[in-house]
Design a protein around this motif. Structure first.
Motif, PDB file in Angstrom:
ATOM      1  N   LEU A   1     -33.886  -3.334  11.648  1.00 36.49           N
ATOM      2  CA  LEU A   1     -34.583  -2.489  12.615  1.00 36.49           C
ATOM      3  C   LEU A   1     -34.019  -2.609  14.020  1.00 36.49           C
ATOM      4  O   LEU A   1     -34.329  -1.774  14.872  1.00 36.49           O
ATOM      5  CB  LEU A   1     -36.074  -2.867  12.640  1.00 36.49           C
ATOM      6  CG  LEU A   1     -36.818  -2.742  11.303  1.00 36.49           C
ATOM      7  CD1 LEU A   1     -38.288  -3.094  11.504  1.00 36.49           C
ATOM      8  CD2 LEU A   1     -36.667  -1.350  10.719  1.00 36.49           C
ATOM      9  N   GLY A   2     -33.220  -3.616  14.243  1.00 32.36           N
ATOM     10  CA  GLY A   2     -32.711  -3.830  15.591  1.00 32.36           C
ATOM     11  C   GLY A   2     -33.711  -4.595  16.436  1.00 32.36           C
ATOM     12  O   GLY A   2     -34.773  -5.009  15.961  1.00 32.36           O
ATOM     13  N   ARG A   3     -33.419  -4.750  17.706  1.00 26.02           N
ATOM     14  CA  ARG A   3     -34.337  -5.455  18.587  1.00 26.02           C
ATOM     15  C   ARG A   3     -34.138  -4.998  20.018  1.00 26.02           C
ATOM     16  O   ARG A   3     -33.082  -4.480  20.402  1.00 26.02           O
ATOM     17  CB  ARG A   3     -34.152  -6.960  18.479  1.00 26.02           C
ATOM     18  CG  ARG A   3     -32.804  -7.467  18.977  1.00 26.02           C
ATOM     19  CD  ARG A   3     -32.715  -8.979  18.818  1.00 26.02           C
ATOM     20  NE  ARG A   3     -31.441  -9.479  19.324  1.00 26.02           N
ATOM     21  CZ  ARG A   3     -31.108 -10.763  19.332  1.00 26.02           C
ATOM     22  NH1 ARG A   3     -31.955 -11.659  18.848  1.00 26.02           N
ATOM     23  NH2 ARG A   3     -29.938 -11.158  19.821  1.00 26.02           N
ATOM     24  N   ALA A   4     -35.195  -5.202  20.787  1.00 25.36           N
ATOM     25  CA  ALA A   4     -35.138  -4.962  22.225  1.00 25.36           C
ATOM     26  C   ALA A   4     -35.671  -6.222  22.882  1.00 25.36           C
ATOM     27  O   ALA A   4     -36.883  -6.470  22.885  1.00 25.36           O
ATOM     28  CB  ALA A   4     -35.974  -3.742  22.607  1.00 25.36           C
ATOM     29  N   GLY A   5     -34.768  -7.055  23.382  1.00 25.52           N
ATOM     30  CA  GLY A   5     -35.176  -8.359  23.875  1.00 25.52           C
ATOM     31  C   GLY A   5     -35.671  -9.207  22.720  1.00 25.52           C
ATOM     32  O   GLY A   5     -34.975  -9.369  21.717  1.00 25.52           O
ATOM     33  N   SER A   6     -36.886  -9.698  22.816  1.00 21.69           N
ATOM     34  CA  SER A   6     -37.451 -10.505  21.742  1.00 21.69           C
ATOM     35  C   SER A   6     -38.337  -9.688  20.802  1.00 21.69           C
ATOM     36  O   SER A   6     -38.960 -10.241  19.894  1.00 21.69           O
ATOM     37  CB  SER A   6     -38.279 -11.658  22.340  1.00 21.69           C
ATOM     38  OG  SER A   6     -39.347 -11.115  23.120  1.00 21.69           O
ATOM     39  N   GLY A   7     -38.408  -8.370  20.998  1.00 21.12           N
ATOM     40  CA  GLY A   7     -39.261  -7.517  20.182  1.00 21.12           C
ATOM     41  C   GLY A   7     -38.484  -6.414  19.492  1.00 21.12           C
ATOM     42  O   GLY A   7     -37.249  -6.363  19.526  1.00 21.12           O
ATOM     43  N   LEU A   8     -39.222  -5.523  18.856  1.00 20.97           N
ATOM     44  CA  LEU A   8     -38.612  -4.393  18.172  1.00 20.97           C
ATOM     45  C   LEU A   8     -38.357  -3.248  19.146  1.00 20.97           C
ATOM     46  O   LEU A   8     -39.067  -3.110  20.153  1.00 20.97           O
ATOM     47  CB  LEU A   8     -39.543  -3.887  17.056  1.00 20.97           C
ATOM     48  CG  LEU A   8     -39.697  -4.773  15.831  1.00 20.97           C
ATOM     49  CD1 LEU A   8     -40.835  -4.243  14.955  1.00 20.97           C
ATOM     50  CD2 LEU A   8     -38.395  -4.825  15.046  1.00 20.97           C
ATOM     51  N   PRO A   9     -37.383  -2.393  18.836  1.00 18.69           N
ATOM     52  CA  PRO A   9     -37.196  -1.194  19.646  1.00 18.69           C
ATOM     53  C   PRO A   9     -38.445  -0.314  19.609  1.00 18.69           C
ATOM     54  O   PRO A   9     -39.187  -0.301  18.613  1.00 18.69           O
ATOM     55  CB  PRO A   9     -36.011  -0.487  18.970  1.00 18.69           C
ATOM     56  CG  PRO A   9     -35.309  -1.550  18.196  1.00 18.69           C
ATOM     57  CD  PRO A   9     -36.377  -2.505  17.768  1.00 18.69           C
ATOM     58  N   THR A  10     -38.684   0.420  20.657  1.00 22.23           N
ATOM     59  CA  THR A  10     -39.882   1.252  20.753  1.00 22.23           C
ATOM     60  C   THR A  10     -39.976   2.218  19.587  1.00 22.23           C
ATOM     61  O   THR A  10     -41.060   2.445  19.036  1.00 22.23           O
ATOM     62  CB  THR A  10     -39.873   2.041  22.072  1.00 22.23           C
ATOM     63  OG1 THR A  10     -39.845   1.123  23.171  1.00 22.23           O
ATOM     64  CG2 THR A  10     -41.106   2.933  22.180  1.00 22.23           C
ATOM     65  N   ARG A  11     -38.862   2.800  19.170  1.00 22.65           N
ATOM     66  CA  ARG A  11     -38.910   3.783  18.071  1.00 22.65           C
ATOM     67  C   ARG A  11     -39.427   3.149  16.782  1.00 22.65           C
ATOM     68  O   ARG A  11     -40.131   3.798  16.003  1.00 22.65           O
ATOM     69  CB  ARG A  11     -37.525   4.396  17.838  1.00 22.65           C
ATOM     70  CG  ARG A  11     -36.470   3.442  17.325  1.00 22.65           C
ATOM     71  CD  ARG A  11     -35.131   4.129  17.066  1.00 22.65           C
ATOM     72  NE  ARG A  11     -34.142   3.181  16.564  1.00 22.65           N
ATOM     73  CZ  ARG A  11     -33.415   2.384  17.324  1.00 22.65           C
ATOM     74  NH1 ARG A  11     -33.561   2.423  18.648  1.00 22.65           N
ATOM     75  NH2 ARG A  11     -32.534   1.553  16.781  1.00 22.65           N
ATOM     76  N   GLU A  12     -39.092   1.873  16.548  1.00 17.95           N
ATOM     77  CA  GLU A  12     -39.552   1.220  15.331  1.00 17.95           C
ATOM     78  C   GLU A  12     -41.031   0.846  15.425  1.00 17.95           C
ATOM     79  O   GLU A  12     -41.747   0.891  14.420  1.00 17.95           O
ATOM     80  CB  GLU A  12     -38.710  -0.029  15.047  1.00 17.95           C
ATOM     81  CG  GLU A  12     -37.245   0.260  14.798  1.00 17.95           C
ATOM     82  CD  GLU A  12     -37.038   1.187  13.597  1.00 17.95           C
ATOM     83  OE1 GLU A  12     -37.937   1.263  12.722  1.00 17.95           O
ATOM     84  OE2 GLU A  12     -35.974   1.825  13.532  1.00 17.95           O
ATOM     85  N   VAL A  13     -41.487   0.492  16.600  1.00 12.35           N
ATOM     86  CA  VAL A  13     -42.915   0.233  16.788  1.00 12.35           C
ATOM     87  C   VAL A  13     -43.708   1.507  16.532  1.00 12.35           C
ATOM     88  O   VAL A  13     -44.752   1.491  15.865  1.00 12.35           O
ATOM     89  CB  VAL A  13     -43.187  -0.297  18.208  1.00 12.35           C
ATOM     90  CG1 VAL A  13     -44.698  -0.431  18.447  1.00 12.35           C
ATOM     91  CG2 VAL A  13     -42.502  -1.635  18.420  1.00 12.35           C
ATOM     92  N   LEU A  14     -43.213   2.630  17.030  1.00 13.75           N
ATOM     93  CA  LEU A  14     -43.903   3.907  16.833  1.00 13.75           C
ATOM     94  C   LEU A  14     -43.866   4.331  15.360  1.00 13.75           C
ATOM     95  O   LEU A  14     -44.852   4.863  14.838  1.00 13.75           O
ATOM     96  CB  LEU A  14     -43.279   4.983  17.714  1.00 13.75           C
ATOM     97  CG  LEU A  14     -43.451   4.784  19.228  1.00 13.75           C
ATOM     98  CD1 LEU A  14     -42.697   5.861  19.984  1.00 13.75           C
ATOM     99  CD2 LEU A  14     -44.934   4.792  19.611  1.00 13.75           C
ATOM    100  N   ARG A  15     -42.741   4.107  14.691  1.00 17.14           N
ATOM    101  CA  ARG A  15     -42.648   4.447  13.270  1.00 17.14           C
ATOM    102  C   ARG A  15     -43.646   3.629  12.452  1.00 17.14           C
ATOM    103  O   ARG A  15     -44.292   4.149  11.530  1.00 17.14           O
ATOM    104  CB  ARG A  15     -41.227   4.190  12.748  1.00 17.14           C
ATOM    105  CG  ARG A  15     -40.188   5.218  13.163  1.00 17.14           C
ATOM    106  CD  ARG A  15     -38.834   4.891  12.560  1.00 17.14           C
ATOM    107  NE  ARG A  15     -38.911   4.879  11.099  1.00 17.14           N
ATOM    108  CZ  ARG A  15     -38.341   3.958  10.327  1.00 17.14           C
ATOM    109  NH1 ARG A  15     -37.681   2.945  10.875  1.00 17.14           N
ATOM    110  NH2 ARG A  15     -38.434   4.024   9.022  1.00 17.14           N
ATOM    111  N   PHE A  16     -43.775   2.352  12.772  1.00 12.39           N
ATOM    112  CA  PHE A  16     -44.734   1.502  12.067  1.00 12.39           C
ATOM    113  C   PHE A  16     -46.164   1.973  12.324  1.00 12.39           C
ATOM    114  O   PHE A  16     -46.987   2.029  11.396  1.00 12.39           O
ATOM    115  CB  PHE A  16     -44.570   0.049  12.504  1.00 12.39           C
ATOM    116  CG  PHE A  16     -45.495  -0.891  11.791  1.00 12.39           C
ATOM    117  CD1 PHE A  16     -45.128  -1.456  10.583  1.00 12.39           C
ATOM    118  CD2 PHE A  16     -46.749  -1.214  12.321  1.00 12.39           C
ATOM    119  CE1 PHE A  16     -45.978  -2.319   9.901  1.00 12.39           C
ATOM    120  CE2 PHE A  16     -47.607  -2.068  11.651  1.00 12.39           C
ATOM    121  CZ  PHE A  16     -47.218  -2.624  10.440  1.00 12.39           C
ATOM    122  N   SER A  17     -46.467   2.327  13.555  1.00 13.42           N
ATOM    123  CA  SER A  17     -47.811   2.795  13.888  1.00 13.42           C
ATOM    124  C   SER A  17     -48.135   4.087  13.144  1.00 13.42           C
ATOM    125  O   SER A  17     -49.260   4.275  12.660  1.00 13.42           O
ATOM    126  CB  SER A  17     -47.942   3.018  15.399  1.00 13.42           C
ATOM    127  OG  SER A  17     -47.780   1.802  16.110  1.00 13.42           O
TER     128      SER A  17
END
Length: 261
Positions: free
Chosen positions: A24-40
């Motif tokens: 999924l990749g990462r943004a800093g220590s978290g997931l990229p915004t697009r992956e957070v939105l896809r999960f939601s």
């Protein structure tokens, strides 16, 4: 190409082969915004699949258009909230439904078909009629006697045992919305039981799972189900004693791949 680029390319190729959430990749220590939105979004779709009510009339119309008679029943769970908290009530008919089925029963039949909301009305809305449409020619060709197709609300798989017993069916096949996953809110399951009666266990059933456009296609599911029905009625059993060997009759590599073989 660096070893890091090679590893990233390998992960991308693997991710393209599965809906599983990998690479999924990462943004800093978290997931990229697009992956957070896809999960939601996936979580919301799964939640909606559980809580959306079954459109009974639309399902009945689709089934009737195929030439089947229909009956509507309900489980002993009076509403969705109770259904989710009390699985036992979803396995029993309410009194009015039990009486209606007893009144509708005639001579013994080979097969009863039940279309049940289960945990995903969406799966039923999208998958039940296409599966029955693909199955109907095989049932007619086999000369099987059928009970009216029963559309069941607030139903668990085992409700089919009570329905089949009331309709004097040798076997019952329950088409039911499966528990939604985070990549499959529209998955339909099919459970076949020989000699239906209350008290049957899951070990006495055969299951076809993940019937949907992105999983086991309705036409292939109908092929497998018709084979299982024939064998169940011939050998008078289902469950762990009946292994699905229908794919031995399929010669094409594309069909075998679709069946996961």
């Amino acid at each position: 190409m660096s070893r890091e680029d090679e590893a990233a390319g390998a992960w991308r190729r693997l991710a393209a082969l599965t809906p599983a959430r990998i690479a999924l990749g990462r943004a800093g220590s978290g997931l990229p915004t697009r992956e957070v939105l896809r999960f939601s979004l996936a979580h919301a779709q799964a939640r909606d699949a559980v809580h959306t009510p079954l459109d009974v009339e639309a399902v009945r119309e689709g089934i009737t258009a195929l030439g089947f008679e229909t009956l509507v029943v309900a489980s002993a769970a009076p509403d969705r909230a109770t259904y989710l908290r009390r699985p036992d009530l979803g396995r029993r008919l309410d009194e009015d439904s039990a009486a209606a089925l007893a009144a509708a029963a005639g001579n013994p039949v080979d097969l009863a078909l039940v279309v049940a909301d289960g945990l995903s009305a969406r799966a039923v809305h999208e998958g039940a009629v296409p599966l029955l449409a693909a199955l109907a020619p095989a049932l007619a060709g086999a000369g099987l006697s059928l009970a009216p197709v029963v559309v069941a609300m607030q139903a668990r798989v085992a409700l089919g045992d009570a329905v089949g017993a009331r309709l004097k069916a040798r076997a019952v096949a329950v088409l039911i919305g499966e528990r939604p996953g985070l990549s499959s809110p529209d998955s339909l399951g099919v459970y076949l039981t020989f000699g239906p009666r209350p008290g049957r266990t899951d070990a006495e059933r055969n299951c076809l799972s993940n019937v949907r456009a992105a999983g086991l296609r309705p036409d292939l599911a109908a092929f497998k189900l018709s084979w299982l029905i024939d064998q169940a009625l011939t050998r008078e059993l289902t469950g762990v004693s009946l292994k699905d060997e229908s794919d031995r009759l399929i010669e094409g590599p594309a069909e075998r791949q679709a069946l996961g073989r």
